[in-house]
Design an enzyme around this catalytic site. Structure first.
Site, short mmCIF file in Angstrom:
data_model
loop_
_atom_site.label_atom_id
_atom_site.label_comp_id
_atom_site.label_asym_id
_atom_site.label_seq_id
_atom_site.Cartn_x
_atom_site.Cartn_y
_atom_site.Cartn_z
N ASN A 1 0.90 -1.11 0.07
CA ASN A 1 -0.05 -0.10 0.03
C ASN A 1 1.02 1.35 0.01
O ASN A 1 1.39 1.59 1.01
CB ASN A 1 -0.83 -0.14 1.08
N HIS B 1 -9.32 1.05 5.03
CA HIS B 1 -8.33 1.33 5.63
C HIS B 1 -8.44 2.14 6.72
O HIS B 1 -9.20 3.13 6.94
CB HIS B 1 -7.08 1.93 4.75
N SER C 1 3.88 -2.15 10.29
CA SER C 1 5.05 -2.01 10.64
C SER C 1 5.75 -3.56 10.04
O SER C 1 6.75 -3.94 10.59
CB SER C 1 5.41 -1.61 11.85
N GLU D 1 -6.84 4.54 8.11
CA GLU D 1 -6.54 6.01 7.91
C GLU D 1 -7.91 6.47 7.36
O GLU D 1 -8.23 7.67 7.73
CB GLU D 1 -5.46 6.13 6.88
N GLY E 1 2.70 2.29 10.54
CA GLY E 1 3.57 3.41 10.77
C GLY E 1 4.14 3.83 12.10
O GLY E 1 4.75 4.72 11.81
N GLU F 1 -5.14 -4.95 10.54
CA GLU F 1 -4.05 -3.89 10.64
C GLU F 1 -4.32 -3.22 12.07
O GLU F 1 -5.37 -2.31 12.00
CB GLU F 1 -4.10 -2.94 9.41
N LYS G 1 0.06 4.21 -0.44
CA LYS G 1 -0.69 5.39 0.24
C LYS G 1 -0.60 6.40 -0.47
O LYS G 1 -0.38 6.61 -1.72
CB LYS G 1 0.02 5.51 1.75
O1 G3P Z 1 -1.95 -0.73 4.56
C1 G3P Z 1 -0.56 -0.82 5.15
C2 G3P Z 1 -0.42 -0.32 6.25
O2 G3P Z 1 -1.34 0.49 6.97
C3 G3P Z 1 0.63 -0.68 7.08
O3 G3P Z 1 1.61 0.42 6.98
O4 G3P Z 1 3.66 1.52 7.13
O5 G3P Z 1 2.86 0.32 9.13
O6 G3P Z 1 3.65 -0.88 6.98
P1 G3P Z 1 3.13 0.45 7.56
#
Ligand code: G3P
Length: 249
Positions: free
Chosen positions: A10, A96, A212, A98, A172, A166, A12
């Site tokens: 993703n 998602h 992460s 976010e 992140g 997630e 983003k």
């Molecule tokens: O959709 C993937 C996500 O939200 C995870 O993000 O940067 O933690 O891998 P990240």
């Protein structure tokens, strides 16, 4: 039949044309496990979808990061599921965290979008996950069950759905769920699907982990019996995404 490992990237709201081309080049030049072993899907921002789709090797698919909840029309700024289907975009990420948090997308709204996108022939990566506050108050399973229920109430055929667990606190943040934490929620989600859809759906639906994931932690996470792959954010923009894809082997 076993569940095929699934790795989504993703991207983003990131990237310039130059950066996107660089990632595509990396994906095209890398040696990857065969498509029989892993399904790989990358999700660039809308504006780069046609470019990525035309330049990417054919065994890697693309996904949009969202779509509108019903037939297109007077909805300024939205992109309809019909448009994605018309462009030949096979996948869409919906729900998602976010978007749930920043754009107030409710469980019901996400459920409606999943049902509509499926009806237009798209495949859906449907995201669920709890906040830190919800985890600390012990309501993780209740939260992910409610998010999944809103989809299950609107959908009968789960063939084209991948569920992405997630945890919001892991996205992140560099604070990845432990393999045991991921496995626990994935197993509970599978049990929920068995009880509320069917044992067949529970057995065949892929439940992937996001939050992460990186080149160092992917192997152990992916080795959990109910973790069927990943949805990767930050690391999907870097060369280590290739290592994460290889965790399927
Ligand atoms: O959709 C993937 C996500 O939200 C995870 O993000 O940067 O933690 O891998 P990240």
């Amino acid at each position: 039949m076993g569940r095929k490992f699934f790795v989504g990237g993703n991207w983003k709201c990131n990237g310039t044309i130059e950066e996107v081309k660089k990632i595509v080049k990396l994906l095209n030049q890398s040696q990857l496990p065969p498509p029989g072993v892993v399904e790989v899907v990358v999700s660039p921002p809308y504006v780069f979808l046609p470019l990525v789709q035309s330049e990417l090797r054919p065994e890697i698919q693309v996904a949009a990061q969202n779509c509108w909840v019903k037939k297109g029309g007077a909805y300024t700024g939205e992109i309809s599921a019909e448009m994605l289907a018309n462009l030949g975009i096979p996948w869409v990420i919906l729900g998602h965290s976010e978007r749930r948090a920043l754009l107030n997308e409710t469980n019901e709204f996400v459920g409606d979008k999943v049902a509509y996108a499926l009806a237009q022939g798209l495949k859906v990566i449907a995201c669920v996950g709890e906040t830190l506050e919800q985890r600390e108050s012990g309501s993780t399973l209740e939260v992910v069950a409610a998010q999944t229920k809103a989809i299950a109430e609107r959908v009968t055929d789960w063939t084209n759905i991948v569920v992405a667990y997630e945890p919001v606190w892991a996205i992140g943040t560099g604070k990845v769920a432990t393999p045991a934490q991921a496995q626990e929620v994935h197993l509970e989600l599978r049990k929920w699907l068995a009880a509320n859809t069917s044992p067949e759906v529970a057995e065949s639906t892929r439940i992937i982990y996001g939050g992460s994931v990186n080149g160092a932690n992917c192997k152990e996470l992916g080795g959990q019996p109910d973790v069927d792959g990943f949805l990767v954010g930050g690391a999907s923009l870097k060369p280590e995404f290739i290592d994460i894809i290889k965790a399927a082997e």
